[in-house]
Motif scaffolding. Structure first.
Motif, PDB file in Angstrom:
ATOM      1  N   UNK A   1      60.539  30.862  53.298  1.00  0.00           N
ATOM      2  CA  UNK A   1      61.482  29.832  52.909  1.00  0.00           C
ATOM      3  C   UNK A   1      61.287  29.310  51.588  1.00  0.00           C
ATOM      4  N   UNK A   2      60.207  29.360  50.950  1.00  0.00           N
ATOM      5  CA  UNK A   2      59.715  28.594  49.762  1.00  0.00           C
ATOM      6  C   UNK A   2      59.865  29.555  48.776  1.00  0.00           C
ATOM      7  N   UNK A   3      59.959  28.937  47.455  1.00  0.00           N
ATOM      8  CA  UNK A   3      60.174  29.861  46.156  1.00  0.00           C
ATOM      9  C   UNK A   3      58.684  29.983  46.139  1.00  0.00           C
ATOM     10  N   UNK A   4      58.442  31.122  45.220  1.00  0.00           N
ATOM     11  CA  UNK A   4      56.907  31.455  44.798  1.00  0.00           C
ATOM     12  C   UNK A   4      56.376  30.103  44.106  1.00  0.00           C
ATOM     13  N   UNK A   5      55.057  30.114  44.134  1.00  0.00           N
ATOM     14  CA  UNK A   5      54.236  29.194  43.430  1.00  0.00           C
ATOM     15  C   UNK A   5      53.887  29.542  42.114  1.00  0.00           C
ATOM     16  N   UNK A   6      53.997  30.838  42.315  1.00  0.00           N
ATOM     17  CA  UNK A   6      53.594  31.606  40.759  1.00  0.00           C
ATOM     18  C   UNK A   6      54.466  32.839  40.760  1.00  0.00           C
ATOM     19  N   UNK A   7      55.716  32.948  40.080  1.00  0.00           N
ATOM     20  CA  UNK A   7      56.552  33.823  40.080  1.00  0.00           C
ATOM     21  C   UNK A   7      55.888  35.196  39.711  1.00  0.00           C
ATOM     22  N   UNK A   8      56.281  36.217  40.526  1.00  0.00           N
ATOM     23  CA  UNK A   8      55.615  37.564  40.187  1.00  0.00           C
ATOM     24  C   UNK A   8      57.003  38.465  39.755  1.00  0.00           C
ATOM     25  N   UNK A   9      56.883  39.367  38.946  1.00  0.00           N
ATOM     26  CA  UNK A   9      58.054  40.313  38.429  1.00  0.00           C
ATOM     27  C   UNK A   9      58.431  41.136  39.579  1.00  0.00           C
ATOM     28  N   UNK A  10      57.435  41.688  40.390  1.00  0.00           N
ATOM     29  CA  UNK A  10      58.082  42.496  41.543  1.00  0.00           C
ATOM     30  C   UNK A  10      58.449  42.033  42.676  1.00  0.00           C
ATOM     31  N   UNK A  11      58.286  40.730  42.667  1.00  0.00           N
ATOM     32  CA  UNK A  11      58.662  40.115  43.798  1.00  0.00           C
ATOM     33  C   UNK A  11      59.809  39.033  43.738  1.00  0.00           C
ATOM     34  N   UNK A  12      60.838  39.038  44.642  1.00  0.00           N
ATOM     35  CA  UNK A  12      61.946  38.167  44.385  1.00  0.00           C
ATOM     36  C   UNK A  12      62.028  37.133  45.616  1.00  0.00           C
ATOM     37  N   UNK A  13      62.237  35.924  45.109  1.00  0.00           N
ATOM     38  CA  UNK A  13      62.477  34.791  45.948  1.00  0.00           C
ATOM     39  C   UNK A  13      63.594  35.255  47.098  1.00  0.00           C
ATOM     40  N   UNK A  14      63.414  34.565  48.127  1.00  0.00           N
ATOM     41  CA  UNK A  14      64.704  34.375  49.165  1.00  0.00           C
ATOM     42  C   UNK A  14      65.817  33.584  48.802  1.00  0.00           C
ATOM     43  N   UNK A  15      66.880  33.701  49.161  1.00  0.00           N
ATOM     44  CA  UNK A  15      68.121  33.121  48.619  1.00  0.00           C
ATOM     45  C   UNK A  15      67.745  31.582  48.957  1.00  0.00           C
ATOM     46  N   UNK A  16      68.246  30.745  48.272  1.00  0.00           N
ATOM     47  CA  UNK A  16      68.068  29.389  48.499  1.00  0.00           C
ATOM     48  C   UNK A  16      66.739  28.722  48.989  1.00  0.00           C
ATOM     49  N   UNK A  17      65.777  29.662  48.212  1.00  0.00           N
ATOM     50  CA  UNK A  17      64.395  29.104  48.794  1.00  0.00           C
ATOM     51  C   UNK A  17      64.181  27.704  48.199  1.00  0.00           C
ATOM     52  N   UNK A  18      63.270  26.982  49.106  1.00  0.00           N
ATOM     53  CA  UNK A  18      62.894  25.610  48.713  1.00  0.00           C
ATOM     54  C   UNK A  18      61.732  25.504  47.434  1.00  0.00           C
ATOM     55  N   UNK A  19      61.908  24.645  46.783  1.00  0.00           N
ATOM     56  CA  UNK A  19      60.769  24.415  45.802  1.00  0.00           C
ATOM     57  C   UNK A  19      59.391  24.509  46.372  1.00  0.00           C
ATOM     58  N   UNK A  20      58.496  25.165  45.876  1.00  0.00           N
ATOM     59  CA  UNK A  20      57.005  25.144  46.455  1.00  0.00           C
ATOM     60  C   UNK A  20      56.303  23.803  46.257  1.00  0.00           C
ATOM     61  N   UNK A  21      55.244  23.473  46.998  1.00  0.00           N
ATOM     62  CA  UNK A  21      54.630  22.148  46.817  1.00  0.00           C
ATOM     63  C   UNK A  21      53.537  22.412  45.815  1.00  0.00           C
ATOM     64  N   UNK A  22      53.430  21.324  45.022  1.00  0.00           N
ATOM     65  CA  UNK A  22      52.617  21.390  43.885  1.00  0.00           C
ATOM     66  C   UNK A  22      51.646  19.844  43.953  1.00  0.00           C
ATOM     67  N   UNK A  23      50.259  20.145  43.892  1.00  0.00           N
ATOM     68  CA  UNK A  23      49.620  19.282  44.041  1.00  0.00           C
ATOM     69  C   UNK A  23      49.621  18.296  42.673  1.00  0.00           C
ATOM     70  N   UNK A  24      49.860  16.905  42.909  1.00  0.00           N
ATOM     71  CA  UNK A  24      49.831  16.034  41.665  1.00  0.00           C
ATOM     72  C   UNK A  24      48.321  15.978  40.945  1.00  0.00           C
ATOM     73  N   UNK A  25      48.609  16.236  39.900  1.00  0.00           N
ATOM     74  CA  UNK A  25      47.181  16.123  38.824  1.00  0.00           C
ATOM     75  C   UNK A  25      46.726  14.707  38.507  1.00  0.00           C
TER      76      UNK A  25
END
Length: 371
Positions: A347-371
């Motif tokens: 259900x989540x978009x990729x944290x690091x997008x890969x060329x050979x892998x597609x996100x699912x439709x309407x995916x949720x933004x991935x969690x990112x740790x605040x620096x």
């Protein structure tokens, strides 16, 4: 009176299915919650991995690493086992006996420190879920009729989801069910070899999942002679940093013993071996044909044929090239038909997008740790 009884029976017929539907709906909600948690990097301390990183749906529910790095980037000692059909296992860990429920097994990668896989703590887990309450509150309410986040519910939902990762829809199983055309001639030869007294494969790889000994009294954890490093006392042992059951029992009689793996979908789970040191199915067959693996170079050089605890069924055998190909063809017949994509969609978009892998439709933004 007859009319009244008929009316009451209709009421029963109406209410029983409704109750069953409600239960099914609740169970499905728990599975959905588990799928979200399984794919969410919030469950790792550094926000850099999810359960699905190591157990990827498109990689046979494992990965292509020999040994997955821990959360800090340090190599671990074991190859990642596939989750396919794990819900039907009697023992859940490769080299540690005693964990006999999925819930117990899930606690280790999430909270364990040897190795530190997810690095999570219960307070941090609850904090992360609260921060994502817009996602998880409705999921928890649908699953447990309460918006309260608890570790027990998280583990339960993950277990419910992992239970859905199962299939024995293979050509081999269809052949066993009576479809004589499910296996070709070469695969049938491979099956005959697999079951033969000469190769003895089926003596350890029995049952529906090909992961239990044919003899009920035989051990579930065995040494296959993958290593045989000679020590100063003249004993042939496994590497000091990964000794199988002996790493926990500290008994020499457990050195090199690992749980017999299932062979279902084996062709999709490279590399092989408890430490990912076997690069092809042909290599593994050669290892068994030799009665143990001999390494002539490197720090683990030694002769596994003389390993202290090697199972006596692994005594070696002769095999022609034709027979080897047939055996590999049979192992390929254990590949499952892919599980429904929708059922295991991230259900989540990729944290690091890969060329050979597609996100699912309407995916949720991935969690990112605040620096």
């Amino acid at each position: 009176m007859r009319t009244l009884l008929t009316f009451l029976s209709l009421i029963v017929l109406v209410f029983i299915p409704c109750s069953a539907l409600a239960k099914t709906s609740e169970q499905q909600a728990q599975i959905t919650l588990g799928r979200y948690l399984f794919n969410d990097v919030r469950l790792s301390k550094l926000g850099n991995r999810s359960c699905a990183l190591c157990h990827a749906v498109d990689l046979g529910w494992t990965n292509r690493f020999s040994k997955v790095p821990d959360i800090n980037g340090n190599p671990t000692t074991l190859n990642t086992p596939a989750l396919l059909n794990v819900a039907h296992y009697d023992q859940f860990m490769q080299s540690r006996e005693g964990l006999q429920t999925l819930e117990q097994a899930i606690l280790l990668p999430l909270f364990g420190t040897t190795p530190t896989e997810m690095g999570m703590t219960e307070p941090l887990l609850m904090q992360r879920l609260q921060q994502a309450s817009d996602i998880y509150t409705p999921l928890f309410e649908a699953s447990y009729h309460s918006a309260d986040f608890t570790t027990q519910k998280v583990i339960n939902a993950l277990a419910k989801y992992v239970e859905t990762i199962q299939s024995v829809d293979t050509p081999y199983h269809r052949y066993l069910s009576g479809d004589t055309d499910a296996l070709n001639k070469e695969q049938k030869l491979g099956l005959a070899l697999f079951n033969s007294d000469r190769l003895k494969c089926s003596q350890c790889h029995g049952g529906e999942l090909l992961n239990t000994p044919k003899n009920n009294t035989d051990p579930l954890y065995v040494s296959t002679g993958l290593y045989g490093i000679k020590n100063k006392d003249g004993k042939h042992l496994y590497p000091e940093n990964e000794r199988g059951k002996a790493s926990f029992s500290h008994k020499e009689t457990d050195d090199g013993k690992y749980r017999i793996p299932s062979l279902i979908n084996v062709s999709e789970t490279a590399p092989w071996g408890h430490d990912g040191s076997v690069q092809s199915l042909e290599q593994y067959i050669e290892h068994y044909a030799a009665g143990g693996r001999m390494l002539t170079i490197g720090k683990n050089a030694g002769d596994g044929r003389y390993h202290l605890n090697k199972d006596n069924k692994i005594s070696g055998f002769s095999l022609s090239n034709k027979e080897k190909k047939a055996l590999v063809a049979f192992l390929n017949s254990l590949t499952i038909t892919r599980l429904p994509a929708q059922q295991h969609q991230d259900p989540f978009c990729q944290l690091v997008p890969l060329k050979n892998k597609k996100d699912s439709p309407n995916c949720l933004p991935p969690f990112k740790v605040k620096s």
